[in-house]
Design an enzyme around this catalytic site. Structure first.
Site, PDB file in Angstrom:
ATOM      1  N   GLU A  64       0.818  -1.203   0.000  1.00  0.00           N
ATOM      2  CA  GLU A  64       0.000   0.000   0.000  1.00  0.00           C
ATOM      3  C   GLU A  64       0.857   1.260   0.000  1.00  0.00           C
ATOM      4  O   GLU A  64       1.933   1.293   0.596  1.00  0.00           O
ATOM      5  CB  GLU A  64      -0.878   0.037   1.254  1.00  0.00           C
ATOM      6  N   ASP A 235      -7.718  -4.522  11.114  1.00  0.00           N
ATOM      7  CA  ASP A 235      -7.257  -3.384  10.311  1.00  0.00           C
ATOM      8  C   ASP A 235      -7.256  -3.635   8.817  1.00  0.00           C
ATOM      9  O   ASP A 235      -6.653  -2.891   8.068  1.00  0.00           O
ATOM     10  CB  ASP A 235      -5.871  -2.938  10.773  1.00  0.00           C
TER      11      ASP A 235
END
Lengths: 348, 348
Positions: A64, A235
């Site tokens: 990411e 998460d």
């Protein structure tokens, strides 16, 4: 070879230098400093360019990029998440980050962020607890004793005065590791054999486990009134730690709702499930804890602004120190149009 | 201090080392190599994860992240675009890039990309010209004699055998700089006073100017039949170089239509304006040039896959050389769960 210009050089903080810097400042002081930087940025939350993270998924993990900007500085973090890495002797999460000057577009800092993310995550948790945990909370249950557990414990000690931590992990070797690491750091450590034992007498329940699944680390009947839950491990999509029943009984605080509804514990709940944005509490626009019996829940997934705060802190803190080296990363010819001439002059 | 593990180290190619590598390989050979890597990746275009670039705009410029992946490697480029920088003695565009292993998420290469982008842009233009320009093209008009102009010229020489370049820039100092830089490199250089003079007898017309505006570097009546237009400078919203009439008369080839329709010359045209994707020509699925009198136009804006190809090339090419240093960028403790223990052991 001609010397590169100052602007062509980007200060770089290696893992080794980051560790030296942390010890130079002191871990607890650095956690307090980071919490202060995060708190400052949460207060000016509305200023920030909030892009969702840009994820590249594969069968075994995700890579990411998390960019954000306050209009003066631009920061991004590169971070991977590969749960299978642990079994291959690698980190589940590694990260590095960059800060740039919005006015010129030139980078001004490159830094390791594996260590720094561990610190900023813990500092953010403790900063949230300052607003949400019962006043005078002294005991935390730490469920999941992996890489984040010691940092969480020390941040709660440094920022809200935690006195005692009760450790539990389904792998007792992790608990032993955490207990050993926390020895002599001025906090009482109690190793527990069950999650039920760990939460006994704790005003703060921190969950931080690694399995990528819909897990139930805390069941509904384990959570009594008047506690603060600091939920770190849920998460990403498909990864949660709390029974949905707990969420229904809690006042839930989040970083950035569009992201948390996909990645956080509240991915289990309907889309219109009521949440409060943590920044609004910190900016004094909304209330945090309002009653002794209230269950507060910080559904933390990590947000780009927290990394931005950490990058700002490192940029400011390394000035005048030798905890960085200069990287010759930007081609900066005397005449900007003469990149080729710069290349030709480097010959021989 | 304990030594970091191999996996914690990321090879870094500085500007200085990139220039040394370019001279070691030879500029023209490197342009040919890069074109071959780009061509290989265009042939397997469908494999790639194609994310639009992630842009952060300000009043004075833009900072972009351009990620892509072929499923085995993941790459991204950081690049800024600040047209006002030139007047302040800075580069309009600076860049760096990173390649990572998709399976572990660990970075495997960090490199300067200002020089490398100049090379890959030129290599991509010349690769496109190989498929689109008239056979036996020997003369190019180079309109806009800034940082990209020498690279474009040498790539056309190295890859399609260009013999002569005709330079024009509205700033004659830029033309003088370009002509001086190209001296002695085995190509005839003709400096021209008008764009009309520059295009005389040229089979390839390359436009690469910097002004951020709807400019008309080439008017409709300047472009006769049987030429190839290599349009580099129209590469963001509000920045074009060609009269719309030229586009209507040309067969237009693009990298990635969703991006080019926003950023390229064809932003002037209706949304359904017909274009051919360059990769389809290279993969043999569509035809490139089909007739002598045809006007072909490569509406180039730069795409993440070209950077990926360049990163792959550098990763492969630096093996066994000393054109990089190892950066201690990733925290990699022996026990992945023991990040804190690694930090503690670094003390003292």
């Amino acid at each position: 070879m001609t010397q590169p210009s100052d602007k062509a050089l980007v200060p770089f903080v290696s893992v080794d230098n980051m560790m030296r810097l942390i010890h130079h400042v002191g871990i607890e002081q650095m956690l307090r400093d980071l919490a202060a930087y995060v708190e400052d940025d949460f207060k000016r939350w509305e200023l920030f360019d909030k892009t969702p993270r840009v994820a590249s998924h594969s069968d075994v993990g995700v890579i990411e990029l998390m960019p954000t900007s306050d209009g003066e500085a631009y920061g991004f973090k590169y971070v991977n998440g590969h749960p299978k890495n642990t079994s291959e002797g690698l980190q589940t999460v590694t990260a590095f980050g960059l800060l740039a000057d919005v006015y010129t577009g030139y980078p001004v800092l490159l830094t390791e962020m594996t260590m720094l993310t561990a610190l900023r995550t813990a500092a953010t948790s403790a900063m949230a607890a300052k607003y949400l945990a019962p006043k005078g909370a002294t005991t935390m249950a730490m469920i999941g004793n992996g890489a984040q557990s010691e940092f969480q414990t020390l941040a709660m000690k440094a920022i809200i005065g935690l006195k005692s931590v009760r450790l539990y992990d389904k792998d007792s070797a992790a608990t032993e590791k955490c207990a050993r690491n926390l020895q002599g750091l001025g906090i009482e450590v109690v190793s527990c054999k069950t999650p039920e034992e760990a939460i006994e007498g704790a005003q703060i329940l921190t969950t931080c486990t690694a399995d990528k699944q819909y897990a139930t680390i805390l069941t509904d009947n384990m959570v009594g009134s008047g506690v603060h839950i600091n939920a770190i491990g849920g998460d990403c999509p498909g990864k949660t730690e709390l029974a949905a029943g707990i969420l229904s009984r809690s006042d839930v605080f989040v970083e950035y709702p569009p992201q948390t509804r996909i990645e956080g514990e509240i991915q289990q709940m309907p889309e219109d499930f009521a949440v409060t944005e943590l920044w609004e509490v910190i900016a004094g626009k909304k209330q945090g804890r309002t009653a002794d019996r209230q269950i507060t829940l910080f559904d933390s997934v990590g947000f780009a602004i927290e990394d931005f705060s950490a990058l700002r802190y490192i940029r400011d803190r390394i000035k005048g120190t030798d905890y960085f080296i200069d990287l010759d990363m930007l081609a900066d010819p005397d005449d900007p149009r003469d990149l080729f001439g710069m290349l030709q002059r480097a010959k021989g």
